[in-house]
Design a protein around this motif. Structure first.
Motif, mmCIF file in Angstrom:
data_model
loop_
_atom_site.group_PDB
_atom_site.id
_atom_site.type_symbol
_atom_site.label_atom_id
_atom_site.label_comp_id
_atom_site.label_asym_id
_atom_site.label_seq_id
_atom_site.Cartn_x
_atom_site.Cartn_y
_atom_site.Cartn_z
ATOM 1 N N THR A 42 0.835 -1.204 0.000
ATOM 2 C CA THR A 42 0.000 0.000 0.000
ATOM 3 C C THR A 42 0.866 1.249 0.000
ATOM 4 O O THR A 42 1.713 1.430 0.895
ATOM 5 C CB THR A 42 -0.915 0.028 1.231
ATOM 6 O OG1 THR A 42 -1.658 -1.193 1.297
ATOM 7 C CG2 THR A 42 -1.873 1.206 1.165
ATOM 8 N N GLU A 67 1.325 5.224 0.504
ATOM 9 C CA GLU A 67 0.726 6.383 1.157
ATOM 10 C C GLU A 67 1.699 7.544 1.053
ATOM 11 O O GLU A 67 2.906 7.349 0.965
ATOM 12 C CB GLU A 67 0.367 6.085 2.620
ATOM 13 C CG GLU A 67 1.533 5.682 3.491
ATOM 14 C CD GLU A 67 1.114 5.381 4.930
ATOM 15 O OE1 GLU A 67 -0.098 5.250 5.194
ATOM 16 O OE2 GLU A 67 2.006 5.257 5.786
ATOM 17 N N LYS A 119 2.957 1.570 3.539
ATOM 18 C CA LYS A 119 2.180 1.538 4.778
ATOM 19 C C LYS A 119 2.516 0.324 5.633
ATOM 20 O O LYS A 119 2.557 0.398 6.868
ATOM 21 C CB LYS A 119 0.688 1.554 4.436
ATOM 22 C CG LYS A 119 -0.226 1.595 5.643
ATOM 23 C CD LYS A 119 -1.686 1.689 5.223
ATOM 24 C CE LYS A 119 -2.607 1.748 6.423
ATOM 25 N NZ LYS A 119 -4.039 1.857 6.004
#
Length: 216
Positions: free
Chosen positions: A118, A120, A131
């Motif tokens: 992920t 971010e 993440k």
């Protein structure tokens, strides 16, 4: 009995060293493993699994010294263009996803998302961070230099401007930064130069605390 080596051992003369010194494989000194993330010139996240680094600080700041950055790679190009990068430290449970960034390294790829991780936005710089990694060091480019003139690799210094860390890893009683769920280390091709037969590979290791050195 100790052995001494000032020239490449006979058993290693035909070994593929992938641009490294033969001494890398004789010493096999471990180095922390992390993923460097930044934005490519097209705005897509770049992710590069990296090692061969050290970290040092003084009252004026904290710095990451990356000792083997290929000048032809996306990581070098994006850091030079943008000036920002994040060093993301994974635990063993997401290692396979981190190594998948090697295959998902197309210029038009979002290398973080394609690898099952992920992305971010970093807090203090213009770069993505991962993440799932328990520690993220947000950095700004400071300087670089070739170790020897004409080298294809550079030594690069980044200044850490923000630290993002999971609470449970900051607490040594709950989890901490070490052990099976802590920092990963790259052990680079540990071989016996006396009888190397062309069969070796990198290893991944974790670190365990051995002895309390006491207060100072």
């Amino acid at each position: 009995m100790k052995k001494e080596y000032s020239a490449i051992p006979e058993s290693m003369r035909t070994m593929e060293t992938y641009g490294f010194s033969w001494m890398d494989f004789v010493t096999a000194i471990p180095s922390p493993l992390f993923v460097v993330t930044s934005y490519k010139s097209n705005g897509k996240p770049n992710a590069c699994l990296q090692s061969w680094a050290c970290f040092t600080g003084n009252p004026g700041g904290f710095y990451a010294i990356l000792s083997s950055v290929n000048k032809s790679g996306h990581m070098y190009q994006s850091i030079k263009e943008k000036g920002d990068a994040v060093l993301n430290f994974p635990s063993a449970d997401i290692y396979d996803k981190c190594i998948a960034t090697i295959a998902n390294n197309g210029f038009d790829n979002d290398e973080i998302t394609l690898s099952g991780l992920t992305a971010e936005q970093a807090t203090g710089i213009n770069a993505p961070r991962i993440k799932e990694c328990f520690l993220n060091l947000e950095c700004r480019y400071l300087w670089e230099r070739e170790i020897k003139d004409g080298d294809t690799q550079v030594l690069m210094c980044l200044e850490v401007v923000n630290v993002c860390a999971d609470e449970i890893h900051l607490d040594e009683i709950i989890q901490g930064r070490y052990g099976e769920k802590g920092y990963l280390y790259n052990i680079h091709y540990p071989i016996n130069p006396e009888n190397f037969a062309g069969k070796s590979r990198d290893w991944i290791a974790t670190l365990e605390k051995l002895k309390d050195m006491g207060e100072y």
